[in-house]
Design a protein around this motif. Sequence first.
Motif, mmCIF file in Angstrom:
data_model
loop_
_atom_site.group_PDB
_atom_site.id
_atom_site.type_symbol
_atom_site.label_atom_id
_atom_site.label_comp_id
_atom_site.label_asym_id
_atom_site.label_seq_id
_atom_site.Cartn_x
_atom_site.Cartn_y
_atom_site.Cartn_z
ATOM 1 N N PRO A 20 0.836 -1.209 0.000
ATOM 2 C CA PRO A 20 0.000 0.000 0.000
ATOM 3 C C PRO A 20 0.869 1.258 0.000
ATOM 4 O O PRO A 20 1.949 1.282 0.598
ATOM 5 N N ALA A 21 0.394 2.278 -0.678
ATOM 6 C CA ALA A 21 1.174 3.507 -0.819
ATOM 7 C C ALA A 21 1.598 4.077 0.532
ATOM 8 O O ALA A 21 2.698 4.621 0.674
ATOM 9 N N SER A 22 0.744 3.919 1.536
ATOM 10 C CA SER A 22 1.042 4.476 2.857
ATOM 11 C C SER A 22 2.215 3.772 3.538
ATOM 12 O O SER A 22 2.831 4.322 4.449
ATOM 13 N N ARG A 23 2.538 2.556 3.084
ATOM 14 C CA ARG A 23 3.615 1.781 3.714
ATOM 15 C C ARG A 23 4.855 1.678 2.833
ATOM 16 O O ARG A 23 5.892 1.188 3.282
ATOM 17 N N ARG A 24 4.753 2.133 1.596
ATOM 18 C CA ARG A 24 5.830 1.916 0.625
ATOM 19 C C ARG A 24 7.163 2.518 1.081
ATOM 20 O O ARG A 24 8.192 1.840 1.054
ATOM 21 N N GLU A 25 7.157 3.781 1.483
ATOM 22 C CA GLU A 25 8.418 4.430 1.848
ATOM 23 C C GLU A 25 9.083 3.757 3.038
ATOM 24 O O GLU A 25 10.307 3.707 3.128
#
Length: 200
Positions: A149-154
């Motif tokens: 998920p984008a919120s966890r990518r970084e």
Amino acid sequence: MTETSARPYRQVARAAATEKTQRRIVEVFFEQLRSKWLDEITLDAVAAGAGTTRQTVIRLFGGKDRLIAAANDLAYEKITGRRRLPPDASPAAIARILVADYEIDGDTIVRLLAQEQQHPELTPILIEGRAGHRAWINDGFSTWLDRVPASRREGFVDELVAVTDIYVWKLFRRDFGHGAPAVTDLIAGLLSKVLAEASR
């Protein structure tokens, strides 16, 4: 051949000779960075190694700052070629490519990092190197990262950057004294754990 028609030929030949001299100077400077501290490297020694004069080095580069930038460009060219990953490379394959690269230039990178506070002129190329490593992670691990998920990518990128960092290689290879194959297995194991978490 008339004097007029010969002039462009001589200009092209002169430009080619200058480019060859520049490349040779940068390669000598880069080789000296492998084994010497920046303070120990002199323009006279670089000139002698390149088969030219100190005045030529100064005329072409001015001083160490521009030599550092040129050496960084050369290193980027070589590292980019060595780190090229095949599509859908496994963690083990990625670790092999990474460790093979660190075996060539890892000690040089660690040496440069150790001098960053004393020599602020190194900071721009080291920042560029860190950004380049992160970009390599984003590109090389895109198959796994695209599932996150984008919120966890970084956060996962941060973890992958950490387990592939030059200091991890240094710890396993130089401080613990493991051979390159063992270091490859250790880093592959760390990568597999992070990627397994990313796949959940």
